[in-house]
Design a protein around this motif. Structure first.
Motif, PDB file in Angstrom:
ATOM      1  N   ASN A 153       0.833  -1.200   0.000  1.00 57.42           N
ATOM      2  CA  ASN A 153       0.000   0.000   0.000  1.00 57.42           C
ATOM      3  C   ASN A 153       0.872   1.257   0.000  1.00 57.42           C
ATOM      4  OD1 ASN A 153      -2.643   1.420   0.377  1.00 57.42           O
ATOM      5  ND2 ASN A 153      -1.632   2.077   2.264  1.00 57.42           N
TER       6      ASN A 153
ATOM      7  N   ASN B 236     -14.548  -2.069  -2.117  1.00 60.46           N
ATOM      8  CA  ASN B 236     -13.413  -2.859  -1.667  1.00 60.46           C
ATOM      9  C   ASN B 236     -12.096  -2.205  -2.082  1.00 60.46           C
ATOM     10  OD1 ASN B 236     -14.054  -5.452  -0.279  1.00 60.46           O
ATOM     11  ND2 ASN B 236     -15.395  -5.746  -2.050  1.00 60.46           N
ATOM     12  N   TYR B 237     -11.021  -2.789  -1.582  1.00 58.62           N
ATOM     13  CA  TYR B 237      -9.671  -2.376  -1.986  1.00 58.62           C
ATOM     14  C   TYR B 237      -9.196  -3.288  -3.125  1.00 58.62           C
ATOM     15  CZ  TYR B 237      -9.165   0.652   2.083  1.00 58.62           C
ATOM     16  OH  TYR B 237      -9.319   1.657   3.004  1.00 58.62           O
TER      17      TYR B 237
ATOM     18  N   ASP C 262      -7.618  -0.812   7.033  1.00 58.23           N
ATOM     19  CA  ASP C 262      -9.017  -0.444   7.274  1.00 58.23           C
ATOM     20  C   ASP C 262      -9.678  -1.610   8.017  1.00 58.23           C
ATOM     21  OD1 ASP C 262     -11.711   0.223   7.152  1.00 58.23           O
ATOM     22  OD2 ASP C 262     -11.532   1.118   5.156  1.00 58.23           O
TER      23      ASP C 262
ATOM     24  N   THR D 127      -9.919  -7.424  -0.633  1.00 56.92           N
ATOM     25  CA  THR D 127     -10.600  -7.332   0.663  1.00 56.92           C
ATOM     26  C   THR D 127     -12.030  -7.848   0.546  1.00 56.92           C
ATOM     27  OG1 THR D 127     -11.331  -5.071   0.191  1.00 56.92           O
ATOM     28  CG2 THR D 127      -9.279  -5.335   1.461  1.00 56.92           C
TER      29      THR D 127
ATOM     30  N   PHE E 151      -2.287  -0.229  -4.203  1.00 58.35           N
ATOM     31  CA  PHE E 151      -3.697  -0.444  -3.874  1.00 58.35           C
ATOM     32  C   PHE E 151      -4.522   0.828  -4.106  1.00 58.35           C
ATOM     33  CE2 PHE E 151      -2.182  -3.533  -0.298  1.00 58.35           C
ATOM     34  CZ  PHE E 151      -1.798  -4.455  -1.257  1.00 58.35           C
ATOM     35  N   TYR E 152      -5.800   0.620  -4.331  1.00 57.11           N
ATOM     36  CA  TYR E 152      -6.764   1.725  -4.388  1.00 57.11           C
ATOM     37  C   TYR E 152      -8.136   1.161  -4.019  1.00 57.11           C
ATOM     38  CZ  TYR E 152      -8.333  -0.231  -8.881  1.00 57.11           C
ATOM     39  OH  TYR E 152      -8.814  -1.050  -9.849  1.00 57.11           O
ATOM     40  N   GLN E 153      -9.116   2.044  -3.797  1.00 52.59           N
ATOM     41  CA  GLN E 153     -10.459   1.644  -3.407  1.00 52.59           C
ATOM     42  C   GLN E 153     -11.461   2.006  -4.503  1.00 52.59           C
ATOM     43  OE1 GLN E 153     -11.453   3.260   0.485  1.00 52.59           O
ATOM     44  NE2 GLN E 153     -12.722   1.496   0.968  1.00 52.59           N
TER      45      GLN E 153
END
Length: 544
Positions: A136, A183-184, A245, A230, A141-143
């Motif tokens: 991360n 989600n991620y 998170d 996730t 990563f991103y959401q």
């Protein structure tokens, strides 16, 4: 470079570089199986995967290599949570009880695994969370919010590309539901072309080659979509907490794949610890990574040949040397199912027929990579014809004749079967390098068949009636008993218990676990053998 110059340069190296050099020099042959979901008890497919892995590891040990064999359990995810709830248990209690069953299963198969990982262990969880945090920080990563289809059985999101021509999803996905959630995600697209190039430039990375072509076809035909890593706690709470998170847990496949490096980290692997940014704490570190072979089923090739390499690249770790893929088993030409009773219980078969008979059948019947078909009649026939009448009969009558005609004492050396035996040994070594286990067994059985033919050709029971032919009898007996000894050495990776019994009946105290011992002339004149007994008693009953 002479010895003094080498030592001088060594002493000039910083201490940590000397340590790293020693570790690299002593790397072990590292092999893993896939880790199994604990949403049920073990079946034939689980047994097969573990046995072929065990055969490869034993073979490497017989060559004198230091090895490390890892297997274990994947204990997180929605399927496990649902299975526990169905039995009225909490997930931890459910997993703890089944872990006992699966560890016992590994022992029943006569595995020589060095470690048994459970993904609920703190040593594993810590590594998973460390990797997530570091990736991360590196911007991987991103959401985002997703709306689409989800398969609980596969624990994965599906798209329209996964549909069949008629618009439905394959039965292997089980129940597919429509889902909308945030989600991620792990960015995979930037690594798409790199992975294609790697697979094309390293043809041995995924084997057999048909599976490599399958992965390449997928990568070239479809855009590589980012991986959801996730699951919301509101839907699934049985997983490793997502360190970024707390309203999420880690996707079970990201969690599971990491076991291949979390165990090396626990054993002090310097390369893995460096990638994790973790200090060395072990007084006796092992050098394991990269894995030499991941043994997996064909249904999970995508996870191991697509997601796992990209995860490792992002972590700055080298890729495993090979992903070795095996096929599936059917029973009587049909898919096995508990609902129809069309199953094979490995434990029941082993208890009735012996573990070596089971190990022999699954390796001999199924070429690595292909699908196989278990039939009870086929198992019984191979047991009686190839084990009882073939191997067992050769050993029993060879040793019995030596005891009857020479009081169990080895006569002087004779080399009649030496050239053929040497060829067989060389053939098996070549097949080992290619992991062609079925062909290796066939080569061993060809030598055994030749020895049985030699009995008929020389007829020791006739030679024994003529004192003038005592030398010929000595030659025949030596060749037969020496072939039995070498067969034990060649068979040890496959049938370790049987190989040890042959050695014991030969009066040899050491183990038949060194391939170097498969040289002609190991039995010395005057050595006394023990009492022979049946290795595989004939059976007429059906398979359990």
């Amino acid at each position: 470079m002479d010895v003094l110059e080498t030592l001088s340069r060594w002493n000039l190296l910083p201490r940590h570089e000397r340590f790293a050099t020693v570790v690299r020099m002593s790397k072990r042959f590292y092999l893993t199986t896939a880790i199994d979901y604990v949403n049920g008890e073990p079946h034939l497919g689980h047994a097969y995967e573990k046995i072929i892995a065990d055969v490869i590891v034993r073979a490497r040990r017989s060559l004198g290599q230091q090895t490390f064999f890892l297997t274990g359990l994947d204990e997180h995810g929605q399927k496990v949570q649902q299975a526990a709830a169905a039995e009225g248990k909490n997930a931890r209690e459910y997993c703890d009880q089944l872990a006992i069953v699966w560890k016992s299963f590994a022992q029943k198969l006569d595995l020589i695994n060095d470690d048994f990982v459970r993904t609920t262990e703190p040593r594993h969880q810590k590594v998973v969370q460390t990797i997530l945090s570091r990736l991360n920080q590196a911007g991987h990563f991103y959401q985002k919010e997703y709306e689409g289809f989800y398969s609980t059985r596969a624990e994965t999101f599906l798209t329209d590309k996964d549909r069949k021509d008629d618009g439905t999803f394959d039965a292997l996905y089980g129940e597919v539901v429509r889902l909308k959630e945030r989600n991620y995600y792990f960015r995979l697209q930037p690594h798409h072309q790199w992975l294609i190039d790697y697979l094309e430039q390293n043809p041995s990375f995924v084997q057999p080659d048909s599976r490599r072509k399958e992965v390449l076809g997928f990568l070239k035909h479809d855009a590589l979509e980012d991986l959801c890593i996730t699951r919301p706690v509101a839907r699934l709470n049985w997983g490793i907490p997502f360190p970024l998170d707390t309203s999420y847990v880690t996707y079970v496949w990201f969690d599971a794949l990491v076991n291949y490096i979390s165990v090396p980290a626990a054993h002090g692997d310097a390369q893995v610890l460096e990638a994790l940014g973790t200090p060395q704490t072990s007084d006796t570190p092992l050098s394991l990574w990269p894995a030499d072979i991941h043994v997996v089923g064909k249904d999970i090739v995508k996870f191991h040949a697509v997601y796992w390499p990209i995860m490792l690249k992002a972590m700055g770790l080298p890729l495993p040397k090979q992903i070795l893929t095996h096929g599936w088993w059917q029973k009587d030409g049909e898919k096995m199912s508990k609902h129809t009773g069309n199953v094979v219980d490995p434990v029941a078969v082993i208890e009735e027929w012996g573990v070596d008979a089971f190990r022999f059948y699954v390796v001999r019947e199924l070429d690595l990579g292909a699908d196989g078909n278990w039939t009870d009649a086929g198992f019984r026939d191979r047991y009686n014809a190839e084990l009882a009448d073939g191997l067992g009969n050769l050993v029993n009558r060879s040793l019995s004749m030596l005891r009857r005609y020479r009081n169990g004492l080895i006569p002087g050396r004779s080399n009649a079967l030496a050239p053929e035996t040497e060829r067989a040994v060389n053939d098996t070594k070549a097949l080992l390098d290619q992991n062609r286990l079925q062909a290796w067994l066939i080569a061993i059985w060809a030598l055994m068949t030749r020895a049985n033919q030699y009995v008929e050709q020389t007829s020791p029971f006739k030679l024994a009636k003529d004192p003038a032919k005592a030398k010929l009898l000595d030659e025949a007996l030596y060749n037969l008993v020496e072939v039995c000894r070498i067969l034990a050495v060649l068979l040890w990776p496959f049938l370790p218990g049987t190989a040890s019994k042959i050695y014991a009946q030969l009066g040899l105290s050491e183990a038949p676990d060194k391939l170097a011992a498969a040289q002609w002339g190991g039995l010395k004149e005057g050595h006394s053998i023990a009492m022979p007994s049946a290795l595989f008693p004939k059976k007429t009953n059906t398979v359990a």
